[in-house]
Design a protein around this motif. Structure first.
Motif, short mmCIF file in Angstrom:
data_model
loop_
_atom_site.label_atom_id
_atom_site.label_comp_id
_atom_site.label_asym_id
_atom_site.label_seq_id
_atom_site.Cartn_x
_atom_site.Cartn_y
_atom_site.Cartn_z
N ILE A 200 0.84 -1.20 0.00
CA ILE A 200 0.00 0.00 0.00
C ILE A 200 0.88 1.26 0.00
CG2 ILE A 200 -1.63 1.32 1.43
CD1 ILE A 200 -2.95 -0.98 -0.10
N LEU B 243 -5.33 6.63 -2.06
CA LEU B 243 -5.58 5.49 -2.95
C LEU B 243 -7.05 5.17 -3.01
CD1 LEU B 243 -2.80 2.93 -1.96
CD2 LEU B 243 -2.86 4.40 -3.98
N ILE C 109 -9.12 1.78 -4.35
CA ILE C 109 -8.74 0.41 -4.71
C ILE C 109 -9.80 -0.27 -5.57
CG2 ILE C 109 -8.15 -1.86 -3.78
CD1 ILE C 109 -6.80 -0.51 -1.45
N LEU D 215 -5.33 -6.03 2.39
CA LEU D 215 -4.90 -4.78 1.74
C LEU D 215 -5.79 -3.61 2.15
CD1 LEU D 215 -4.14 -6.44 -1.68
CD2 LEU D 215 -2.45 -5.24 -0.27
N ALA E 294 -4.71 -0.18 3.93
CA ALA E 294 -5.05 1.13 3.34
C ALA E 294 -5.72 2.02 4.38
CB ALA E 294 -5.94 0.95 2.12
#
Ligand code: TRP
Length: 334
Positions: free
Chosen positions: A73, A86, A88, A102, A106
């Motif tokens: 990340i 971010l 995703i 993940l 994040a």
């Protein structure tokens, strides 16, 4: 068309399934496309495969993500001073089990994250959404039902992002291995065309290893993979009014070292004829003749990085397990 002359099942069949079966069984050697595996029963069987002792793929990749999710990340978000938020995207999200690692990483970095799982199965997406909402605070899930492999002028349509955001596209689970090398390239180019420079792409690939490890993963002792393969025939019986005797076909997994792939076949145990009612067709099978149902390509070290480089990404990092069985690579859209 009289209802009495043909059974209801034959009138209502999915044209896409019908066309795929007509084409595949007319080909020499005979084949059937792998997407046919994933009806409801098939999806359940596949989930069971991922938990088999012989099926090291899911477990190994999960271990890599568990150890390195934060680094993945951070790498995707970029340098601290220029760090972007971010968003995703996950292709072929399915039940999104490993993805949670993940997403958690994040939210550790940026508190909240937008997660856009893409899948052809609306029911799988709904399930994934409920589960993630329940289990990880700070994730907003926006599912997209779409076939990411086809259509839309050669690029993946993901919609706009804020100017301070970057996308990270996940394609994990070694699904890329189920594409022919050329199709795999095409798919990555489609993804790249849907991204902006600076976005990133995380790719999971299964690596070449001894066939004593590879083969049992596709031919387990409990017979779950065999049931998964044969479910294809049961699906044709259900949906196309076909008359396959699933036990007249044997499950075969073969390692093809020249092509670097595991091949899945259904082999006809005897000479036989099988009627497919909805297509008004009778197929002949010789004894030992096989239907090729799936390939699973195994990558050599460096090959995934080369694929990224050929399709518009700069390969920035690779994470692997201690045995070197599986690799997760991060590419940056150039
Ligand atoms: N993507 C999985 C893989 O290649 C799919 C899969 C696992 C599969 N076992 C299978 C496909 C058996 C067909 C038959 O590992």
């Amino acid at each position: 068309m009289s209802a009495a002359a043909s059974p209801a099942v034959a009138q209502q069949f999915d044209r896409r399934v019908g066309a795929a079966v007509r084409e595949g069984l007319a080909a020499r050697p005979k084949r059937l496309p792998a997407w046919l595996f994933y009806d409801e029963a098939g999806s359940r069987l596949f989930d069971a495969i991922t938990e088999l002792p012989e099926y090291y793929l899911t477990r190994t990749e999960r271990g890599i993500l568990a150890a390195h999710a934060a680094a993945m990340i951070a790498q995707a978000a970029g340098d601290e001073r220029l760090r972007a938020r971010l968003r995703i995207v996950e292709l072929g999200a399915g039940s999104a089990d490993k993805t949670r690692l993940l997403l958690k990483a994040a939210t550790d970095l940026q508190e909240t994250v937008l997660y856009e799982p893409v899948d052809v199965s609306a029911s799988a997406l709904d399930e994934a959404k409920e589960r993630i909402k329940r289990e990880i605070a700070g994730v907003t899930v926006t599912p997209r039902v779409m076939d990411y492999t086809h259509g839309d002028g050669g690029r993946l349509h993901l919609g706009p992002v804020d100017c301070r955001e970057r996308r990270l596209v996940l394609y994990i689970g070694s699904s890329i291995g189920n594409f022919e090398p050329q199709q795999a390239q095409q798919l990555l180019r489609r993804v790249r065309a849907g991204l902006e420079t600076g976005d990133s792409f995380l790719l999971g690939v299964d690596l070449v290893k001894e066939d004593s490890i590879l083969l049992p993963a596709y031919d387990d002792a409990a017979g779950v993979t065999a049931a998964f393969n044969r479910n294809l025939l049961l699906r044709l019986n259900r949906e196309l009014d076909a008359e396959f005797d699933p036990h007249a076909f044997a499950h075969r997994a073969v390692w093809n070292p020249t092509e670097s792939r595991i091949e899945m076949h259904l082999m006809s145990c005897a000479a036989q004829r099988v009627r497919v009612g909805a297509l008004d067709l009778t197929m002949s099978f010789a004894a030992g003749e096989s239907i090729h149902t799936e390939n699973s390509y195994k990558y050599k070290p460096g090959q995934a990085e080369a694929l990224l480089a050929e399709t518009g990404f700069r390969s920035e990092a690779t994470w692997t397990d201690t045995r070197g069985w599986f690799a997760v690579c991060l590419g940056r859209a150039e």
